[in-house]
Design an enzyme around this catalytic site. Structure first.
Site, PDB file in Angstrom:
ATOM      1  N   LYS A 258       0.877  -1.172   0.000  1.00 30.18           N
ATOM      2  CA  LYS A 258       0.000   0.000   0.000  1.00 30.18           C
ATOM      3  C   LYS A 258       0.910   1.216   0.000  1.00 30.18           C
ATOM      4  O   LYS A 258       1.542   1.524   1.011  1.00 30.18           O
ATOM      5  CB  LYS A 258      -0.916  -0.014   1.226  1.00 30.18           C
ATOM      6  CG  LYS A 258      -1.932   1.116   1.225  1.00 30.18           C
ATOM      7  CD  LYS A 258      -2.895   0.968   2.381  1.00 30.18           C
ATOM      8  CE  LYS A 258      -4.087   1.892   2.270  1.00 30.18           C
ATOM      9  NZ  LYS A 258      -3.749   3.305   2.177  1.00 30.18           N
ATOM     10  N   ARG A 263      -4.340   8.089  -5.611  1.00 32.61           N
ATOM     11  CA  ARG A 263      -4.841   7.148  -6.600  1.00 32.61           C
ATOM     12  C   ARG A 263      -5.154   7.864  -7.906  1.00 32.61           C
ATOM     13  O   ARG A 263      -5.687   8.965  -7.905  1.00 32.61           O
ATOM     14  CB  ARG A 263      -6.109   6.536  -6.042  1.00 32.61           C
ATOM     15  CG  ARG A 263      -6.645   5.398  -6.857  1.00 32.61           C
ATOM     16  CD  ARG A 263      -7.667   4.720  -6.013  1.00 32.61           C
ATOM     17  NE  ARG A 263      -8.194   3.542  -6.623  1.00 32.61           N
ATOM     18  CZ  ARG A 263      -8.815   2.596  -5.933  1.00 32.61           C
ATOM     19  NH1 ARG A 263      -8.965   2.726  -4.638  1.00 32.61           N
ATOM     20  NH2 ARG A 263      -9.286   1.543  -6.533  1.00 32.61           N
ATOM     21  N   ARG A 281      -8.923  10.238  -7.188  1.00 32.10           N
ATOM     22  CA  ARG A 281      -9.807   9.335  -6.454  1.00 32.10           C
ATOM     23  C   ARG A 281     -11.228   9.882  -6.390  1.00 32.10           C
ATOM     24  O   ARG A 281     -12.197   9.154  -6.401  1.00 32.10           O
ATOM     25  CB  ARG A 281      -9.213   9.184  -5.046  1.00 32.10           C
ATOM     26  CG  ARG A 281     -10.028   8.358  -4.125  1.00 32.10           C
ATOM     27  CD  ARG A 281      -9.347   8.297  -2.767  1.00 32.10           C
ATOM     28  NE  ARG A 281     -10.258   7.732  -1.822  1.00 32.10           N
ATOM     29  CZ  ARG A 281      -9.917   6.898  -0.860  1.00 32.10           C
ATOM     30  NH1 ARG A 281      -8.675   6.545  -0.708  1.00 32.10           N
ATOM     31  NH2 ARG A 281     -10.804   6.434  -0.041  1.00 32.10           N
ATOM     32  N   PHE A 351      -1.780  -0.773 -10.566  1.00 40.13           N
ATOM     33  CA  PHE A 351      -2.259  -1.980  -9.894  1.00 40.13           C
ATOM     34  C   PHE A 351      -3.539  -2.572 -10.495  1.00 40.13           C
ATOM     35  O   PHE A 351      -3.953  -3.640 -10.087  1.00 40.13           O
ATOM     36  CB  PHE A 351      -2.412  -1.793  -8.377  1.00 40.13           C
ATOM     37  CG  PHE A 351      -3.312  -0.667  -7.929  1.00 40.13           C
ATOM     38  CD1 PHE A 351      -4.685  -0.777  -8.026  1.00 40.13           C
ATOM     39  CD2 PHE A 351      -2.761   0.487  -7.389  1.00 40.13           C
ATOM     40  CE1 PHE A 351      -5.502   0.251  -7.608  1.00 40.13           C
ATOM     41  CE2 PHE A 351      -3.569   1.526  -6.969  1.00 40.13           C
ATOM     42  CZ  PHE A 351      -4.953   1.410  -7.077  1.00 40.13           C
ATOM     43  N   ARG A 423     -16.841  -0.546  -0.730  1.00 41.15           N
ATOM     44  CA  ARG A 423     -15.807  -0.848   0.267  1.00 41.15           C
ATOM     45  C   ARG A 423     -16.201  -2.186   0.899  1.00 41.15           C
ATOM     46  O   ARG A 423     -17.041  -2.238   1.792  1.00 41.15           O
ATOM     47  CB  ARG A 423     -15.755   0.244   1.342  1.00 41.15           C
ATOM     48  CG  ARG A 423     -14.580   0.095   2.291  1.00 41.15           C
ATOM     49  CD  ARG A 423     -14.652   1.100   3.421  1.00 41.15           C
ATOM     50  NE  ARG A 423     -14.551   2.486   2.979  1.00 41.15           N
ATOM     51  CZ  ARG A 423     -13.414   3.089   2.658  1.00 41.15           C
ATOM     52  NH1 ARG A 423     -12.277   2.446   2.726  1.00 41.15           N
ATOM     53  NH2 ARG A 423     -13.420   4.350   2.275  1.00 41.15           N
ATOM     54  N   LYS A 429      -7.349  -3.496   3.818  1.00 43.83           N
ATOM     55  CA  LYS A 429      -6.090  -2.770   4.059  1.00 43.83           C
ATOM     56  C   LYS A 429      -5.556  -3.118   5.444  1.00 43.83           C
ATOM     57  O   LYS A 429      -6.321  -3.223   6.407  1.00 43.83           O
ATOM     58  CB  LYS A 429      -6.241  -1.269   3.864  1.00 43.83           C
ATOM     59  CG  LYS A 429      -7.314  -0.625   4.673  1.00 43.83           C
ATOM     60  CD  LYS A 429      -7.454   0.834   4.329  1.00 43.83           C
ATOM     61  CE  LYS A 429      -8.658   1.402   5.030  1.00 43.83           C
ATOM     62  NZ  LYS A 429      -9.166   2.618   4.478  1.00 43.83           N
TER      63      LYS A 429
HETATM   64  P1  AMP Z   1      -7.365   4.402   2.453  1.00 40.98           P
HETATM   65  O1  AMP Z   1      -7.147   5.741   1.792  1.00 40.98           O
HETATM   66  O2  AMP Z   1      -6.595   4.221   3.715  1.00 40.98           O
HETATM   67  O3  AMP Z   1      -8.824   4.024   2.539  1.00 40.98           O
HETATM   68  O4  AMP Z   1      -6.734   3.302   1.458  1.00 40.98           O
HETATM   69  C1  AMP Z   1      -7.159   3.130   0.143  1.00 40.98           C
HETATM   70  C2  AMP Z   1      -6.213   3.830  -0.812  1.00 40.98           C
HETATM   71  O5  AMP Z   1      -4.947   3.192  -0.820  1.00 40.98           O
HETATM   72  C3  AMP Z   1      -6.624   3.731  -2.260  1.00 40.98           C
HETATM   73  O6  AMP Z   1      -7.615   4.656  -2.598  1.00 40.98           O
HETATM   74  C4  AMP Z   1      -5.330   3.982  -2.996  1.00 40.98           C
HETATM   75  O7  AMP Z   1      -5.136   5.368  -3.216  1.00 40.98           O
HETATM   76  C5  AMP Z   1      -4.260   3.540  -2.017  1.00 40.98           C
HETATM   77  N1  AMP Z   1      -3.442   2.402  -2.465  1.00 40.98           N
HETATM   78  C6  AMP Z   1      -2.117   2.320  -2.271  1.00 40.98           C
HETATM   79  N2  AMP Z   1      -1.635   1.162  -2.755  1.00 40.98           N
HETATM   80  C7  AMP Z   1      -2.702   0.481  -3.272  1.00 40.98           C
HETATM   81  C8  AMP Z   1      -2.861  -0.780  -3.897  1.00 40.98           C
HETATM   82  N3  AMP Z   1      -1.831  -1.599  -4.073  1.00 40.98           N
HETATM   83  N4  AMP Z   1      -4.104  -1.147  -4.284  1.00 40.98           N
HETATM   84  C9  AMP Z   1      -5.165  -0.331  -4.097  1.00 40.98           C
HETATM   85  N5  AMP Z   1      -5.077   0.871  -3.503  1.00 40.98           N
HETATM   86  C10 AMP Z   1      -3.857   1.284  -3.086  1.00 40.98           C
END
Ligand code: AMP
Length: 577
Positions: A258, A263, A281, A351, A423, A429
């Site tokens: 991650k 994004r 995003r 990805f 989601r 995550k």
């Molecule tokens: P969060 O912002 O904590 O909800 O985490 C989701 C975000 O992680 C996504 O919207 C992406 O911007 C980011 N991200 C980073 N690496 C990845 C990955 N390998 N696959 C999908 N999302 C990723």
């Protein structure tokens, strides 16, 4: 259609009142269904969205950018309420829309509709929301307020209630987007999965309602993924650790790093002159801010058309990754882009592949999408990944990812389809939780809805020995049980020292142990730091405020975080290993 022949907004407000007054799902759906079949076709899109409290479709880049204080300025002018009146009305109902309705009723005012100004219509409300969102740049606040005033001047008390609720994103009438999908399927005799799919692909339930009513099944079947119509991103739920992810994924997961960046969804079509768009995003068009990403894609991806997804991270001197805030400077930029491209170089890691040469891939399994992505990406790196059933291997990958300064992992089910805007547990995550902080509650706010009786939103402070004061680092309403809310509210009211609007100021006595995702620089608080996603792990009634963490400690953790990130070696197009 002139405003005179349009349907009044009062019809929609009355419907919302009826919907909220019944707990029966089918009854709610029947009420909404009736309105959506009777309205003139041109009004259906707006009505469907407003009923579920969406001023714009989900896939729209528009935002109202309005706060309670902006709205309050207008209400103050019209209804002249006292602050005490608002707080006591709010405590009674826990609903700002209802507060506005009652304030309005008390004034005895009547809506300013004369021979020349007819009652508000659904279409007018919808269009004014768009005008509010589109008021940008210098003087935008003044313009937004003027639009608000124009709405509230003409509204009845009930209309004012629903305007407030929609404007503040607080519709809460017990009628979700999912129920609207169900209603559309039911009233227009369509299959629910077909309606859901059309909604997923367009991100616009208003449009789906109109197509369903106007063209039925054939129309919905024609809805497809199109280049240059961005798709809502698939999101990840949280998992505690890699073993929880393996458990949810029947023993096997694809663990991807991650990366802490932003994004991007990239749409490319080579029809003569290549056309390319990069979306954020939130589906804003950020192509102009990322000319380096555009060039990279045009150089490396030779397919006639595709939709790619990836993460852009900022890299500093020595090609080391920089904290997220630096990257944001690139994203918001439309002027002086060239200088910033040099100052804050970025790297792209891909990805996902959602469409390839008009073949829609979102219904294909993850492993196939990833494999096909590897054949189209040229030398652009894919996000590093392992597929494993082995807990220890996954743990080791997690540890090495953290050690390299990345955020954690995203575990993806190997057979999962790409579900836009969802989601779910197909993606999980897993982040490293940082060391907790013991902070002191310095003020608290009454909650909304079910929590309106409790002081449930806490202002958190760390001790600054230099200025001998607790300095605010953020707020949280997360982590406590109902019983804990009840108890802490009683204790906080005992140590109340003052009150302004909804905020109760207290003596700094109660210590809470706080978890958070990251410490960030912040201009909002005098401490210069803010906690990202703070949540209370436990109330430490056993600790005295003198034992709370200090600003120095916060700064140390912030620095350590930074060093950890900066020690990663991510070079240009080379994937982090
Ligand atoms: P969060 O912002 O904590 O909800 O985490 C989701 C975000 O992680 C996504 O919207 C992406 O911007 C980011 N991200 C980073 N690496 C990845 C990955 N390998 N696959 C999908 N999302 C990723």
């Amino acid at each position: 259609m002139s405003p005179v022949t349009q349907t009044a907004f009062s019809k929609l407000s009355e419907l919302c009142e009826k919907v909220v007054s019944t707990t029966k799902r089918l009854e709610k759906m029947a009420l909404v269904g009736e309105l959506l079949t009777k309205l003139p076709l041109e009004e259906v899109e707006a009505a469907a969205l407003l009923i579920i409290g969406q001023p714009f479709p989900r896939a729209s880049h528009r935002v109202l950018s309005l706060s309670w204080s902006g709205l309050f300025n207008v209400l103050k002018e019209l209804y002249k309420p006292s602050t005490d009146e608002i707080s006591s009305l709010f405590r009674e109902s826990g609903d700002l829309g209802e507060v506005v309705r009652r304030l309005y009723q008390k004034t005895g005012r009547v809506a300013q509709t004369t021979l020349f100004t007819s009652p508000l219509t659904i279409i007018e409300v919808f269009q004014t929301f768009t005008a509010i969102a589109d008021a940008l740049g210098t003087g935008s606040r003044r313009k937004k307020i003027a639009f608000l005033r124009s709405l509230f001047m003409r509204a009845t008390p009930l209309e004012a209630k629903y305007l407030t609720k929609i404007l503040l994103g607080d519709q809460r009438i017990g009628f979700s987007e999912g129920m609207l999908e169900g209603t559309i399927a039911r009233i227009f005799k369509l299959s629910l999965p077909l309606v859901q799919r059309a909604n997923m692909l367009t991100g616009d339930i208003g449009k789906v309602t109109r197509i369903a009513r106007e063209e039925g099944e054939i129309g919905l079947q024609k809805v497809r993924l199109r280049s240059f119509t961005p798709l809502l991103p698939m999101l990840a739920a949280q998992a505690k650790d890699v073993s929880e992810a393996l458990l949810h994924h029947n023993g096997e997961s694809a663990f991807e790093m991650k990366l802490d960046g932003a994004r991007v969804q990239i749409h490319l079509k080579r029809n003569g002159q290549p056309k390319i768009k990069v979306y954020s995003r939130r589906l804003s068009d950020v192509t102009t801010s990322l000319p380096d990403v555009v060039t990279l894609i045009l150089e490396e991806v030779t397919e006639p058309s595709c939709i790619l997804e990836g993460e852009v991270i900022a890299v500093g001197v020595d090609s080391r990754p920089l904290p997220f805030q630096h990257l944001m400077r690139r994203f918001r930029r439309v002027r002086d882009v060239e200088r910033l491209v040099k100052e804050i170089p970025v790297s792209l890691f891909l990805f996902d592949l959602l469409m390839l040469n008009e073949e829609v891939l979102i219904d294909h399994p993850y492993t196939e999408r990833r494999q096909r992505l590897s054949t189209v990406c040229g030398s652009i790196p894919l996000v590093p990944q392992i597929i494993t059933t082995d807990f220890q291997e996954a743990e080791a990958f997690f540890a090495s990812t953290i050690q390299k300064g990345h955020e954690g992992l995203i575990a993806k089910r190997t057979d999962s389809l790409y579900k836009p805007g969802i989601r779910g547990k197909a993606w999980l995550k897993i982040k490293e939780s940082l060391e907790t902080l013991d902070l002191v509650i310095i003020a608290a706010e009454y909650g909304t809805g079910r929590r309106h009786r409790w002081l449930s939103d806490y202002h958190l402070g760390a001790w600054n020995p230099e200025t001998a004061e607790f300095m605010m680092l953020g707020k949280t309403f997360k982590g406590l049980t109902d019983a804990e809310f009840e108890e802490i509210t009683t204790r906080l009211l005992e140590i109340q020292v003052g009150k302004r609007r909804n905020v109760v100021f207290v003596q700094p006595k109660i210590v809470v142990e706080v978890e958070y995702d990251e410490i960030q620089r912040s201009v909002r608080y005098p401490s210069g730091k803010a906690l990202r996603f703070a949540r209370i792990k436990q109330i430490r009634y056993d600790k005295s405020p003198e034992e709370a963490d200090t600003i120095q400690r916060v700064n140390e953790i912030f620095e350590a975080q930074f060093i950890r990130k900066a020690s990663t070696n991510v070079v240009g197009r080379t994937p982090p290993t």
